[in-house]
Scaffold this motif. Structure first.
Motif, PDB file in Angstrom:
ATOM      1  N   ASP A  55       0.821  -1.225   0.000  1.00 45.88           N
ATOM      2  CA  ASP A  55       0.000   0.000   0.000  1.00 45.88           C
ATOM      3  C   ASP A  55       0.848   1.266   0.000  1.00 45.88           C
ATOM      4  O   ASP A  55       0.539   2.236   0.702  1.00 45.88           O
ATOM      5  CB  ASP A  55      -0.946   0.015   1.213  1.00 45.88           C
ATOM      6  CG  ASP A  55      -1.890  -1.168   1.204  1.00 45.88           C
ATOM      7  OD1 ASP A  55      -2.235  -1.613   0.095  1.00 45.88           O
ATOM      8  OD2 ASP A  55      -2.266  -1.637   2.292  1.00 45.88           O
ATOM      9  N   SER A  57       3.766   1.894   1.243  1.00 39.94           N
ATOM     10  CA  SER A  57       4.685   2.183   2.347  1.00 39.94           C
ATOM     11  C   SER A  57       5.440   0.918   2.758  1.00 39.94           C
ATOM     12  O   SER A  57       4.961  -0.202   2.557  1.00 39.94           O
ATOM     13  CB  SER A  57       3.929   2.765   3.546  1.00 39.94           C
ATOM     14  OG  SER A  57       3.110   1.783   4.110  1.00 39.94           O
ATOM     15  N   ASP A 101      -1.331  16.958   7.573  1.00 40.24           N
ATOM     16  CA  ASP A 101      -2.458  16.120   8.008  1.00 40.24           C
ATOM     17  C   ASP A 101      -3.743  16.923   8.140  1.00 40.24           C
ATOM     18  O   ASP A 101      -4.836  16.386   8.052  1.00 40.24           O
ATOM     19  CB  ASP A 101      -2.141  15.472   9.362  1.00 40.24           C
ATOM     20  CG  ASP A 101      -1.033  14.449   9.223  1.00 40.24           C
ATOM     21  OD1 ASP A 101      -0.968  13.831   8.148  1.00 40.24           O
ATOM     22  OD2 ASP A 101      -0.251  14.283  10.166  1.00 40.24           O
ATOM     23  N   GLU A 104      -7.073  19.188   3.748  1.00 39.62           N
ATOM     24  CA  GLU A 104      -8.018  18.217   3.214  1.00 39.62           C
ATOM     25  C   GLU A 104      -7.571  17.720   1.829  1.00 39.62           C
ATOM     26  O   GLU A 104      -8.081  18.165   0.807  1.00 39.62           O
ATOM     27  CB  GLU A 104      -9.385  18.898   3.090  1.00 39.62           C
ATOM     28  CG  GLU A 104     -10.545  17.942   3.173  1.00 39.62           C
ATOM     29  CD  GLU A 104     -11.844  18.705   3.141  1.00 39.62           C
ATOM     30  OE1 GLU A 104     -12.318  18.976   2.035  1.00 39.62           O
ATOM     31  OE2 GLU A 104     -12.347  19.053   4.216  1.00 39.62           O
ATOM     32  N   ASP A 106      -6.488  14.133  -0.453  1.00 40.83           N
ATOM     33  CA  ASP A 106      -6.696  12.690  -0.380  1.00 40.83           C
ATOM     34  C   ASP A 106      -5.399  11.993   0.032  1.00 40.83           C
ATOM     35  O   ASP A 106      -4.301  12.545  -0.079  1.00 40.83           O
ATOM     36  CB  ASP A 106      -7.209  12.164  -1.724  1.00 40.83           C
ATOM     37  CG  ASP A 106      -6.239  12.455  -2.838  1.00 40.83           C
ATOM     38  OD1 ASP A 106      -5.501  11.556  -3.220  1.00 40.83           O
ATOM     39  OD2 ASP A 106      -6.201  13.616  -3.308  1.00 40.83           O
ATOM     40  N   ALA A 107      -5.544  10.771   0.528  1.00 41.91           N
ATOM     41  CA  ALA A 107      -4.391  10.040   1.071  1.00 41.91           C
ATOM     42  C   ALA A 107      -3.298   9.864   0.025  1.00 41.91           C
ATOM     43  O   ALA A 107      -2.106   9.954   0.341  1.00 41.91           O
ATOM     44  CB  ALA A 107      -4.849   8.681   1.595  1.00 41.91           C
ATOM     45  N   GLY A 108      -3.700   9.652  -1.225  1.00 42.58           N
ATOM     46  CA  GLY A 108      -2.717   9.447  -2.294  1.00 42.58           C
ATOM     47  C   GLY A 108      -1.852  10.674  -2.494  1.00 42.58           C
ATOM     48  O   GLY A 108      -0.622  10.574  -2.598  1.00 42.58           O
ATOM     49  N   THR A 109      -2.495  11.845  -2.528  1.00 35.29           N
ATOM     50  CA  THR A 109      -1.749  13.094  -2.718  1.00 35.29           C
ATOM     51  C   THR A 109      -0.814  13.328  -1.542  1.00 35.29           C
ATOM     52  O   THR A 109       0.347  13.703  -1.709  1.00 35.29           O
ATOM     53  CB  THR A 109      -2.738  14.279  -2.824  1.00 35.29           C
ATOM     54  OG1 THR A 109      -3.643  14.006  -3.873  1.00 35.29           O
ATOM     55  CG2 THR A 109      -2.016  15.577  -3.105  1.00 35.29           C
ATOM     56  N   ARG A 110      -1.334  13.093  -0.329  1.00 40.11           N
ATOM     57  CA  ARG A 110      -0.520  13.308   0.871  1.00 40.11           C
ATOM     58  C   ARG A 110       0.722  12.410   0.838  1.00 40.11           C
ATOM     59  O   ARG A 110       1.831  12.832   1.152  1.00 40.11           O
ATOM     60  CB  ARG A 110      -1.365  13.011   2.112  1.00 40.11           C
ATOM     61  CG  ARG A 110      -0.664  13.377   3.400  1.00 40.11           C
ATOM     62  CD  ARG A 110      -1.549  13.214   4.592  1.00 40.11           C
ATOM     63  NE  ARG A 110      -2.608  14.203   4.628  1.00 40.11           N
ATOM     64  CZ  ARG A 110      -3.892  13.935   4.720  1.00 40.11           C
ATOM     65  NH1 ARG A 110      -4.292  12.677   4.772  1.00 40.11           N
ATOM     66  NH2 ARG A 110      -4.784  14.887   4.751  1.00 40.11           N
ATOM     67  N   GLN A 111       0.505  11.175   0.424  1.00 38.00           N
ATOM     68  CA  GLN A 111       1.616  10.227   0.368  1.00 38.00           C
ATOM     69  C   GLN A 111       2.645  10.658  -0.684  1.00 38.00           C
ATOM     70  O   GLN A 111       3.855  10.601  -0.440  1.00 38.00           O
ATOM     71  CB  GLN A 111       1.065   8.858   0.007  1.00 38.00           C
ATOM     72  CG  GLN A 111       1.981   7.727   0.375  1.00 38.00           C
ATOM     73  CD  GLN A 111       1.262   6.410   0.262  1.00 38.00           C
ATOM     74  OE1 GLN A 111       0.489   6.190  -0.676  1.00 38.00           O
ATOM     75  NE2 GLN A 111       1.489   5.530   1.190  1.00 38.00           N
ATOM     76  N   ARG A 114       4.632  13.466   0.743  1.00 40.46           N
ATOM     77  CA  ARG A 114       5.560  13.011   1.780  1.00 40.46           C
ATOM     78  C   ARG A 114       6.790  12.366   1.158  1.00 40.46           C
ATOM     79  O   ARG A 114       7.899  12.484   1.668  1.00 40.46           O
ATOM     80  CB  ARG A 114       4.862  12.000   2.701  1.00 40.46           C
ATOM     81  CG  ARG A 114       3.888  12.677   3.617  1.00 40.46           C
ATOM     82  CD  ARG A 114       3.970  12.113   5.035  1.00 40.46           C
ATOM     83  NE  ARG A 114       3.364  13.046   5.963  1.00 40.46           N
ATOM     84  CZ  ARG A 114       2.183  12.864   6.527  1.00 40.46           C
ATOM     85  NH1 ARG A 114       1.503  11.768   6.286  1.00 40.46           N
ATOM     86  NH2 ARG A 114       1.692  13.758   7.351  1.00 40.46           N
TER      87      ARG A 114
END
Lengths: 242, 103
Positions: A55, A57, A101, A104, A106-111, A114
């Motif tokens: 996933d 990570s 965090d 707002e 999405d998790a994909g963009t945040r990842q 990072r």
């Protein structure tokens, strides 16, 4: 050993640091009796574990008896004084408190952010200042404009407008004075007011007040609805009784 | 955490051979431990709860040769007294073993 679930290195190191802090406290207590204070200068831990990539990570599973071919993960924690921390830590701006965090996205963009070392809004602003093409760096369709709007929204969410008082003044014409905090904080945005469904002129505005002129020829009823858009992310509706 | 393991804040201080100062009978010479380095194999119990990892550890629990041996990880712990840190800053820079005694 019970449930052998995979763990993230970040979580493991966090726990190790917390546990080490507790150890320091225990040693300090112990030192009261021995007249000498001892400090933990270095802790290193070699953990036999199997890394896996799932996933997006990397996670590690602790090696179990009978399992061969585990990788050795060496973690070394050294001590540092608070002065050294200050000397080696870059200064953050006042607005840098917004963590990624809180934004707002999405998790994909945040990842993806990072992965290129962006953990806070401050990091993002540094990249923008250097004209880094985020889309190319993250191989996605992320753009600064889109992110900037989300960041502003997140920041506004943390410091929303608060109305403390509404009063009516009558000089040449009746004026509604709305007082509070964090009201019109965006200097680039002209607040918009609607009084009883009719557009009203905003005479003056600031973080602590907004003055709204009652439209000519209109008078306030017993119950009045005032809707004020302080900025695109802060719209307030209040009922004013006269 | 399995009952055979202990949280690190409990385990680590117990691994340190820190003793009371030793004095000669007439009290003229006093010997203190100014620092020590402990390196030991450890068994670890890592429990994942939510987003955090609970670390439990123990020195080798059984001293028996079994067909399947436990997994031994390695732990190294260096402590130094504040007195030693003030008087011998070079020891840390050179990587010298801070263990030992000083009068």
């Amino acid at each position: 050993m019970t449930d052998n679930r995979a763990w993230r290195l970040e979580d493991f190191v966090d726990s190790l640091v917390v546990e080490l802090d507790k150890t320091r406290q225990t040693l300090a207590v112990k030192a009261i009796n021995t007249q000498l204070s001892y400090s933990v200068k270095e802790v290193s831990l070699d953990v036999n574990a199997f890394p896996t990539y799932t996933d997006g990570s990397v996670r590690f599973t602790t090696a179990q008896p009978g399992e061969e071919g585990a990788s050795k993960l060496s973690i070394q924690l050294n001590s540092i004084t608070d002065q050294q921390v200050r000397a080696t830590t870059r200064l953050k701006s006042v607005e840098a408190g917004t963590s990624l965090d809180e934004v707002e996205v999405d998790a994909g963009t945040r990842q993806k952010l990072r992965r290129i070392g962006v953990n806070s809004v401050d990091d993002l602003q540094e990249l923008q200042a250097r004209n880094v093409d985020l889309g190319a760096a993250t191989d996605s369709d992320i753009d600064y404009g889109q992110l900037a709007r989300k960041i502003q929204k997140a920041r506004r969410g943390r410091s929303g407008p608060a109305i403390d008082a509404v009063s009516l003044t009558r000089e040449d014409e009746p004026v509604l004075l709305i007082e509070g905090s964090q009201l019109a904080i965006d200097p680039t945005f002209e607040p918009v007011a609607v009084l009883n469904g009719e557009l009203a002129e905003v005479l003056s505005h600031g973080p602590a007040h907004v003055s709204v002129a009652v439209p000519a020829g209109r008078s306030l009823a017993a119950e009045n609805e005032v809707v004020i858009t302080f900025d695109p992310y802060a719209v307030v509706r209040v009922n004013v009784r006269t | 955490m399995d009952e055979a393991f202990r949280p690190l804040p409990e385990l680590l201080p117990e691994l340190l051979p820190l003793a009371e100062p030793i004095s000669t009978e007439d009290g003229t010479i006093r010997t203190v431990i100014t620092g020590c380095t402990v390196q030991t194999p450890v068994e670890l119990d890592l429990t994942v709860t939510g987003g955090s990892v609970v670390i439990g550890g123990a020195p080798p629990i059984y001293h028996l040769e079994t067909s399947e041996t436990p997994v031994f990880h390695s732990l190294r712990l260096v402590v130094e007294s504040s007195e030693a840190a003030e008087t011998s800053p070079a020891s840390s820079a050179s990587g010298a073993d801070p263990g030992g005694v000083a009068p």
